[in-house]
Design a protein around this motif. Structure first.
Motif: not given
Ligand SMILES: Nc1nc2c(ncn2[C@@H]2O[C@H](COP(=O)(O)OP(=O)(O)OP(=O)(O)O)[C@@H](O)[C@H]2O)c(=O)[nH]1
Ligand SMILES: [Mg+2]
Length: 458
Positions: A139-142, A147-151, A174-175, A223-224
Motif C-alpha cells: 500500500l505504501i509503495d503504490n 510514500r511521502a508520509c512514510c519517508a 511516519a504514522q 512495525t511491518p
C-alpha cells in the motif's frame, strides 16, 4: 408475549465506519426512537402503514461486552447539548421489543459500537506477520502521499542492517505524518487510540509521537518488515511476529469475530468529512472498507440462504447461526448539507462503495443518506448559497466554542461526482451543536434512520 408471538428473532447489527463518522450518535438516536417510539416520526414496516413498537426494554450485554452507554449519551445530548464522547472501547446494546408488523415473533436486537480507529487493523485478521507486512508495504509503495508520509520509515527500513529502536522510531514518525495528513490507515491503531482509550494529539509529527506506542504497549512494539529484512534479521522478524500475534489476538480478533457473527452491518461513509478532508482520506476509507470486507466476507451462497431460513423457523434464537447477509451503506450527517444537494450525497455514496457490494455474492445491500440528529434548518430563500441555520460548534479557526444563538452558515455545494483530486479544506461543512428536545420522551428529528433499521432487520 402475545398469544401469537411464539418466538424471538435475534438480529445482530454491527455499526462500522472511520472515527468521527457518526456511529455512536446514530446508535443513540436509533435506541431513543425505539424506546419512545412514535409511528409518525419513525416509520417502520417500509412506511406503508403506521407501525408501533411495544414493550421496549434494554437488557444486559453479552458476556465480555461493556454496555453501550445509551442513557449517558442521551442525557449529555439533551441536558448539556453535547455530542457523545468519542468511543474508546467496543460496546454492545441489547434490547427487546415487539413490532406491530411482526405477528409471530418479538425482536431481540443486538447493536455493536466500536472506535473507528480499530478498522485500520482489519487486514491483520487471518494474516500472519509476513503477509501483513507485505500488504501494508505494498500500500505504501503504490500510493504517492503514503510514500511521502512514510519517508522516514522507508529510509530506515532500506538500510543494510537496522536496530529495532531506530525502526520503531521511524515508523512512529511516519504514522504521525499520516495522522497530520488526515490519512486514517494508521496501523497498529493503538498508535492513534491506545488501549486505555487515549487519542494521539499534537500539531507536529514530533509532538504526536510523544508517549505513543506502536503495539500493545511500550514493551511490545512492532512495525511491518520488508521481506528482505525478515530474511536478513530473523531474530528481529521473530520478535515482531510474536508481538504482532499477541496484538492481533487481543485487539483485533474480538471485535472482528463479533462483527462476523452479525446478520447485518451498517457501514457509515461520512461523505461530508471525506469531501472536507481531501482525496487522501477518501482513498484510505475505500482501502479500509476493502480490507474489512475481505476479512468479514459478507454475503451467502444458496445453501446458506436455505439454512438461514430453516434455522429462523426451527431453531431457538440462541442457536441460530449468523453471518452477514445485509449491508446498509449510510452517508450520515445529512443535515449539514443543504436540502437541494442531498440526493447528490446519495449519488456519491453509491459511486464510492457500490462496487464493494456488487462484488459480493448473495449480499443484499442498500444505500441511504441519513441524519440521526437533525440539527440544522434550511434558511428560507437561501438555496442559491446553500444557507442553513444552526448553533455553531467551532469557530472559523477550528476552536470549540460554547453554545450560543442560532446563526446562518453556508455549506459547500456537493459535486455531481467525486472530483479527480481535491485538497483538505476545499469543501466546508461547519459543525453545529445537536438539536435534541429536552423532553426525554421526544427523540430528535431524523432522516432515513427508520429506513436503515427496517432494512437491517428485514
Ligand atoms: N449535524 C450532525 N452532526 C452529527 C450527526 N451525527 C454525528 N455528528 C457529528 O459527528 C461527530 C462524531 O459522531 P460520533 O457518533 O461520535 O462518531 P463515531 O463514528 O462514533 O466516532 P468514534 O467514536 O471516534 O469512532 C459528532 O460529535 C457530531 O459533531 C448528525 O446526525 N448530525
Ligand atoms: Mg463512537
Amino acid at each position: 408475549m402475545s398469544l401469537f408471538r411464539v418466538k424471538t428473532t435475534e438480529c445482530r447489527v454491527g455499526v462500522v465506519g472511520l472515527y468521527n463518522a457518526g456511529k455512536t450518535v446514530l446508535l443513540t438516536s436509533l435506541v431513543n426512537h425505539l424506546d419512545n417510539h412514535d409511528g409518525d416520526r419513525f416509520r417502520l414496516g417500509h412506511g406503508k402503514e403506521i407501525q408501533t413498537i411495544r414493550k421496549f426494554e434494554i437488557l444486559p450485554p453479552d458476556d465480555g461486552w461493556a454496555a453501550f452507554n445509551y442513557a449517558g449519551f442521551r442525557d449529555a445530548l439533551v441536558h448539556n447539548g453535547k455530542w457523545p464522547e468519542k468511543t474508546r472501547d467496543r460496546s454492545q446494546l441489547v434490547c427487546k421489543f415487539e413490532r406491530s408488523d411482526w405477528t409471530f415473533s418479538d425482536a431481540l436486537l443486538k447493536l455493536y459500537d466500536l472506535p473507528g480507529e480499530r478498522l485500520a487493523d482489519a487486514a491483520m485478521l487471518g494474516r500472519e506477520f509476513g503477509p501483513w507486512s507485505d500488504h501494508i508495504l505494498t500500500l505504501i509503495d503504490n500510493d504517492t502521499p503514503y510514500r511521502a508520509c512514510c519517508a522516514p520509515f522507508l529510509e530506515a527500513a532500506g538500510a543494510g542492517a537496522v536496530a529495532e529502536a531506530d525502526l520503531i522510531r521511524a515508523y512512529k514518525l511516519a504514522q504521525a505524518n499520516l495522522i497530520l495528513a488526515y490519512k486514517p490507515l494508521v496501523t497498529p491503531s493503538t498508535f492513534l487510540l491506545d488501549t486505555k482509550g487515549s487519542p494521539a494529539r499534537g500539531q507536529t509529527a514530533t509532538e504526536v509521537v510523544v508517549g505513543r506506542v506502536s503495539g500493545l504497549n511500550a514493551d511490545a512494539e512492532f512495525t511491518p518488515l520488508p521481506a528482505r529484512l525478515r530474511e536478513a534479521q530473523p531474530e528481529l522478524a521473530a520478535l515482531f511476529a510474536r508481538r504482532f500475534e499477541a496484538y492481533r489476538d487481543q485487539i483485533v480478533v474480538p471485535f472482528l469475530h463479533a462483527l462476523r457473527s452479525c446478520h447485518a452491518l451498517i457501514v457509515l461513509v461520512d461523505v461530508t468529512t471525506l469531501l472536507a478532508a481531501g482525496v487522501g482520506m477518501y482513498d484510505d476509507n475505500r482501502q479500509i472498507l476493502r480490507d474489512l470486507f475481505h476479512v468479514l466476507d459478507p454475503g451467502e451462497n444458496f445453501a446458506e440462504t436455505v439454512g438461514r431460513h430453516l434455522a429462523k423457523v426451527f431453531l431457538p434464537h440462541t442457536l441460530r447461526p449468523g453471518w452477514i447477509n445485509r449491508v446498509a451503506f449510510v452517508a450520515p450527517k445529512l443535515d449539514l448539507v443543504h436540502p437541494i444537494d442531498r440526493d447528490r450525497v446519495f449519488g456519491l455514496l453509491k459511486r464510492m462503495v457500490g462496487k464493494l457490494a456488487e462484488n459480493r455474492d448473495g449480499l443484499k445491500a442498500e444505500f441511504f443518506n441519513c441524519a440521526a440528529v437533525v440539527s440544522t434548518k434550511p434558511l428560507p430563500g437561501g438555496d442559491a448559497d446553500r444557507a442553513l441555520v444552526g448553533i455553531p460548534y467551532r469557530s472559523a479557526e477550528g476552536r470549540k466554542i460554547p453554545p450560543g444563538a442560532e446563526q446562518r452558515f453556508t455549506s459547500s455545494p456537493i459535486p455531481d461526482d467525486w472530483p479527480l483530486n481535491w485538497r483538505a479544506g476545499q469543501y466546508v461543512f461547519p459543525e453545529v451543536y445537536p438539536f435534541v428536545p429536552a423532553r426525554k420522551d421526544c427523540p430528535p428529528d431524523q432522516i432515513n434512520l427508520d429506513r436503515v433499521l427496517d432494512f437491517v432487520m428485514d
